[in-house]
Design an enzyme around this catalytic site. Sequence first.
Site, PDB file in Angstrom:
ATOM      1  CG  ASP A 397      -1.982  -1.021   1.188  1.00 40.26           C
ATOM      2  OD1 ASP A 397      -2.196  -1.595   0.109  1.00 40.26           O
ATOM      3  OD2 ASP A 397      -2.599  -1.280   2.236  1.00 40.26           O
TER       4      ASP A 397
HETATM    5  P1  NAP Z   1       0.908  -3.989   3.166  1.00 38.51           P
HETATM    6  O1  NAP Z   1       0.199  -3.045   2.291  1.00 38.51           O
HETATM    7  O2  NAP Z   1       0.150  -4.658   4.228  1.00 38.51           O
HETATM    8  O3  NAP Z   1       1.594  -5.079   2.213  1.00 38.51           O
HETATM    9  C1  NAP Z   1       2.435  -6.057   2.727  1.00 38.51           C
HETATM   10  C2  NAP Z   1       2.874  -6.950   1.578  1.00 38.51           C
HETATM   11  O4  NAP Z   1       3.889  -7.791   2.108  1.00 38.51           O
HETATM   12  C3  NAP Z   1       1.779  -7.855   1.051  1.00 38.51           C
HETATM   13  O5  NAP Z   1       1.348  -7.419  -0.220  1.00 38.51           O
HETATM   14  C4  NAP Z   1       2.399  -9.265   1.015  1.00 38.51           C
HETATM   15  O6  NAP Z   1       2.298  -9.805  -0.309  1.00 38.51           O
HETATM   16  C5  NAP Z   1       3.863  -9.007   1.379  1.00 38.51           C
HETATM   17  N1  NAP Z   1       4.392 -10.037   2.268  1.00 38.51           N
HETATM   18  C6  NAP Z   1       3.810 -10.594   3.342  1.00 38.51           C
HETATM   19  N2  NAP Z   1       4.609 -11.517   3.906  1.00 38.51           N
HETATM   20  C7  NAP Z   1       5.747 -11.531   3.149  1.00 38.51           C
HETATM   21  C8  NAP Z   1       6.951 -12.267   3.224  1.00 38.51           C
HETATM   22  N3  NAP Z   1       7.171 -13.204   4.179  1.00 38.51           N
HETATM   23  N4  NAP Z   1       7.901 -12.017   2.287  1.00 38.51           N
HETATM   24  C9  NAP Z   1       7.696 -11.107   1.331  1.00 38.51           C
HETATM   25  N5  NAP Z   1       6.574 -10.384   1.211  1.00 38.51           N
HETATM   26  C10 NAP Z   1       5.605 -10.590   2.122  1.00 38.51           C
HETATM   27  O7  NAP Z   1       2.156  -3.298   3.888  1.00 38.51           O
HETATM   28  P2  NAP Z   1       2.693  -1.798   3.821  1.00 38.51           P
HETATM   29  O8  NAP Z   1       3.002  -1.420   2.418  1.00 38.51           O
HETATM   30  O9  NAP Z   1       3.754  -1.747   4.855  1.00 38.51           O
HETATM   31  O10 NAP Z   1       1.463  -0.921   4.257  1.00 38.51           O
HETATM   32  C11 NAP Z   1       1.012  -0.855   5.587  1.00 38.51           C
HETATM   33  C12 NAP Z   1      -0.485  -0.744   5.572  1.00 38.51           C
HETATM   34  O11 NAP Z   1      -0.955  -0.895   6.923  1.00 38.51           O
HETATM   35  C13 NAP Z   1      -0.960   0.595   5.056  1.00 38.51           C
HETATM   36  O12 NAP Z   1      -2.113   0.440   4.285  1.00 38.51           O
HETATM   37  C14 NAP Z   1      -1.264   1.349   6.334  1.00 38.51           C
HETATM   38  O13 NAP Z   1      -2.249   2.344   6.147  1.00 38.51           O
HETATM   39  C15 NAP Z   1      -1.767   0.229   7.227  1.00 38.51           C
HETATM   40  N6  NAP Z   1      -1.664   0.593   8.649  1.00 38.51           N
HETATM   41  C16 NAP Z   1      -0.453   0.865   9.173  1.00 38.51           C
HETATM   42  C17 NAP Z   1      -0.367   1.277  10.485  1.00 38.51           C
HETATM   43  C18 NAP Z   1       0.942   1.654  11.111  1.00 38.51           C
HETATM   44  O14 NAP Z   1       0.928   2.258  12.167  1.00 38.51           O
HETATM   45  N7  NAP Z   1       2.063   1.301  10.515  1.00 38.51           N
HETATM   46  C19 NAP Z   1      -1.510   1.356  11.252  1.00 38.51           C
HETATM   47  C20 NAP Z   1      -2.729   1.014  10.674  1.00 38.51           C
HETATM   48  C21 NAP Z   1      -2.778   0.636   9.372  1.00 38.51           C
HETATM   49  P3  NAP Z   1       2.365 -11.397  -0.529  1.00 38.51           P
HETATM   50  O15 NAP Z   1       1.260 -11.954   0.295  1.00 38.51           O
HETATM   51  O16 NAP Z   1       2.181 -11.584  -1.997  1.00 38.51           O
HETATM   52  O17 NAP Z   1       3.695 -11.841  -0.060  1.00 38.51           O
END
Ligand code: NAP
Length: 470
Positions: A397
């Site tokens: 994301d």
């Molecule tokens: P993300 O959008 O959740 O994407 C994580 C990606 O990691 C997935 O597409 C997954 O694809 C891949 N993945 C999972 N396990 C893996 C592994 N072992 N090896 C390689 N790839 C792996 O993560 P993000 O880009 O960090 O975004 C964070 C999201 O969380 C945002 O939408 C944000 O708004 C939300 N959020 C964050 C917080 C905060 O405080 N940080 C709080 C609330 C919400 P595959 O399954 O294909 O591997």
Amino acid sequence: MEPAAQAVGHMVQHPNYILEGTYLVASILFIFGLKGLSHPDTARRGMFLAEAGMLAAIVGTFFHHDLRFFSWIIAGLILGSLVGLGFTIWVPMTAMPQRTALSHAFGAIAASLVGVAEFLMHGAELTLFTRSALGLEVMLGALTTTGSLIACGKLQGTIRGTPVQFMGQQYLNLLIFFSMAGCYIYSLNHPEATLVFYAMAVLGLLFGVMLVIPIGSADMPVVMSLLNSYAGLAAAATGFVLGNNILIIAGTLDGFSGFILSILMCKAMNRSINNVLFGGFGSAKTHATAGSGGTMHEISLDDAAVRLAYANKVVFVPGYGLATAQAQHAVRELASALEERGVTIKYGIHPVAGRMPGHMNVLLAEANVPYSELYEMEQINPEFPSTDVAVVVGANDVVNPDARDNPNSPIAGMPIIEVDRAKCVIVLKRGQGRGFSGLENPLFFKDVTSMLYGDAKVTLAHLAQEIKNV
Ligand code: NAP
């Protein structure tokens, strides 16, 4: 007698000076601790200061005039330390959000129980002001306790993580809320009505559950920091009830820092608190894909290693996948191998990458990645046109260009790390899995992007090995 000796003698005769003095020191330590936590370089020191403050507050309590049961405090100190130690030893870094939720539940139930005990012992003798603070303490404490337990269950996966929503839910919530508020107001004027007071506490517990079940697990960090702020306010209310300054100060610090953190997290996701609390983000409805079309281009490990080895500048962009794969040491190893070849390495950190604020910073710090190599989103974005390879490690994301380019996307307006402006992008993920928003990511279909499938830790380790052999 010397003035200093007189002062000491006076303090010994009036031990409340010692109590207030220790509380003052504890408050100062809390404030400096919080200040330290605002920067990764000083965070560890900040944590030690806050811990020292907590210890000072507990030790200071031994000097309380009314203290009759030392053994209970000592037992609590030992039990609490053992539980805390257990948490530190057995809870992995990836489970930190649920661990924090559990801590909030402990704090909140403590505040609630103190309130109930105070009501049972002195209910009728208390002033109206104290009774109103006591009611707030019990209500906020109760809803924070169950809310935090549900948040913990959702994050751990023991409770269904998707939002639980049903018809009339908001009306039911309003009914519970107003019934609880009604009991609160009634018990202010009728302290003898014990049953109404208990009903208020039970409705508080129920309200906590109802508040959190409609929210998806990925939004739990925001919910938790809000609950944290409620727990803080409950502690501050306890301070007013007991006439305890340290609780008022620490509770207020906790309450407001939690609230500010919630707002910052929402800002970084370009969402309002209302949207988080009532939007049901992550529900089936919002899983609808923005649709991207095209094909993804796969790259082999060897080709990826060659591209990296001959690059001048490489930027790593970690995301939640880095945390699930526990790939922080592997990414550091690859970066070191590249640095030995003269490649410039930087890390681009999105404020909400992962699942809790500072998630990536904590993981990378654990792997001893130099802080000077970490760049915030605003700092790293202008660097991409001059970046040879941007390596996306389990992020989705936070690198989705739809947020910038597609005004109809559910995440439109969320600031992103603009890896697609780099000369070449290599995305490390296991397959076609989506991120927390459930949206398709057009980045993966762009010509500039190559997909390197596999667990991030394994892939990074292989790449490091290949680079050493190039
Ligand atoms: P993300 O959008 O959740 O994407 C994580 C990606 O990691 C997935 O597409 C997954 O694809 C891949 N993945 C999972 N396990 C893996 C592994 N072992 N090896 C390689 N790839 C792996 O993560 P993000 O880009 O960090 O975004 C964070 C999201 O969380 C945002 O939408 C944000 O708004 C939300 N959020 C964050 C917080 C905060 O405080 N940080 C709080 C609330 C919400 P595959 O399954 O294909 O591997």
